[in-house]
Structure formats: structure tokens, C-alpha cells
Design a protein around this motif. Sequence first.
Motif, PDB file in Angstrom:
ATOM      1  N   ASN A  28      11.279  -7.044 -11.219  1.00 40.23           N
ATOM      2  CA  ASN A  28      11.523  -8.485 -11.019  1.00 40.23           C
ATOM      3  C   ASN A  28      11.985  -8.842  -9.605  1.00 40.23           C
ATOM      4  O   ASN A  28      12.408  -9.979  -9.361  1.00 40.23           O
ATOM      5  CB  ASN A  28      12.583  -8.972 -12.015  1.00 40.23           C
ATOM      6  N   ASP A  29      11.902  -7.901  -8.689  1.00 41.43           N
ATOM      7  CA  ASP A  29      12.406  -8.136  -7.323  1.00 41.43           C
ATOM      8  C   ASP A  29      11.752  -9.338  -6.665  1.00 41.43           C
ATOM      9  O   ASP A  29      10.607  -9.670  -6.949  1.00 41.43           O
ATOM     10  CB  ASP A  29      12.080  -6.946  -6.409  1.00 41.43           C
ATOM     11  N   THR A  46      14.434 -16.543 -12.382  1.00 35.82           N
ATOM     12  CA  THR A  46      15.059 -15.222 -12.352  1.00 35.82           C
ATOM     13  C   THR A  46      14.420 -14.320 -13.406  1.00 35.82           C
ATOM     14  O   THR A  46      13.985 -14.788 -14.468  1.00 35.82           O
ATOM     15  CB  THR A  46      16.587 -15.330 -12.582  1.00 35.82           C
ATOM     16  N   ILE A  48      11.629 -12.395 -13.520  1.00 38.05           N
ATOM     17  CA  ILE A  48      10.183 -12.374 -13.829  1.00 38.05           C
ATOM     18  C   ILE A  48       9.467 -11.576 -12.735  1.00 38.05           C
ATOM     19  O   ILE A  48       9.734 -11.792 -11.553  1.00 38.05           O
ATOM     20  CB  ILE A  48       9.614 -13.813 -13.816  1.00 38.05           C
TER      21      ILE A  48
END
Length: 227
Positions: A28-29, A46, A48
Motif C-alpha cells: 500500500n506504499d 489510505t 490501498i
Amino acid sequence: MELSYMDLREQICDVCHKMWQLGWVAANDGNVSVKLEDGTFLATPTGISKSFITPEKLVHIDKTGAVLDALEGFRPSSEIKMHLRCYEEREDVGAVLHAHPPVATGYAVANKPLDEYSMIETVIAIGSIPVTPYGTPSTYEVPEAIAPYLGEHDVVLLQNHGALAVGSDVLTAYYRMETLELFAKISLNAHLLGGAVEIPRDKIEQLISMRGAYGVTGKHPGYKKYS
Ligand code: 13P
């Protein structure tokens, strides 16, 4: 060319997909935000993966980060404070991009600024790149750490974390991140070959004076060393 609201949402997703394809983010970075004409923002949610993001998943927020519109269960990026600080500090900033491009992030992890003026394109496009002090992700430590640098940088490294690029629009910010990562690769190669040869000071000044002719916008330092 002015993009429609839907095209802008698509463009943000295109950039997210490119970040993942290029290996700048895992799981998810990373996060992206864009300022809208009315002073509100679109941001990635946030938690995803940037590879799976689609236009309807972006969240619409105000300048405090409060959600104006989002799919149920979707909240803005945990790094939204860092993004909003960029817009607060810089009226000219219309987009913010955060990623972990591996070679540039190697420099951030080693706490080494990319401040050798050794490659002409980078001198013109972004100048030297500092490492901003350590900040715990999602806290106000991060915006506090980057704020002193935003006045004269569109690209910074975040110590032990990754990279941040700002621009007047999302493509400009994205291209700056590309330039950063390519320069980091070139610098590492030069280091393996015994070290980069720096461009003479008067030639650097000449390259910097050519930024206008190349249409380079934003804030980029002149001749500045950090180490
Ligand atoms: P978000 O998923 O909250 O945007 O966080 C990703 C990240 O890279 C944190 O630094």
C-alpha cells in the motif's frame, strides 16, 4: 490543457499505476494528492495498493483533511498532513507525490543527499536534493521536518523513508520523481566507477540560468551542498 474532473481522477490513477509498475511502491506504499480550483483536494485513500486504485476510490477532502466525499470506508492517506503542509507552504503547488523509488530511497536510508552537481539534466530540472530529518510516518513530525526545505525544493528525500515531489500539477510532480530516481541510479553507477566528476561552478550557474528557456517551473536551489 484544462482537464475535466473525471479526467483528473483518471490521471491521478494513471500516475499511481505507473508508480507501482516502476517498482516505486510495494503493497500500500505511496500516496498522491491534487489541489482543485476551489481549494479542496483529491487524495489517494489510505491502505490501498496503487496498482489497484480506480477513480472512484479517490477521496475528496478539504484543507484540514476532513472528508467531503468518499466511498464508504475510504479515508484519506495517513500521510495527508505531509501533503497539506506542502500546499500550505507553497501557493504554486498543485500536486504532491510520495513514493519509495528504490535507488533514491537507498540514499534516504543511507542519509546521503543527492547534492553533487554532476548531471546536466538534473541540475536544470531539480537542482540538489536534500535529506529531510527523520519523522514518524503519519505524524506532524513529517510536515515539520519537510517544511524548512519546501521554500527552495520541489524534490526532497525523507530520511529512512522515501521521497517527496511537488509540482504545479500531477504530471509535473510525477516527472520530478522520475528525474530523481534516474539521477539516483546514475549517481550510484558513478560511485561504483570511482565517483562522479562535478560540473565546474561557472557551468552550473550557466545551466541554472537556462531553466527559464527550458520552461522549468517551481523552486529549485542554485548551487547548494548538504554534505
Ligand atoms: P497510505 O496508504 O496511508 O497512503 O500510506 C502509505 C505510505 O507510503 C506511508 O508512508
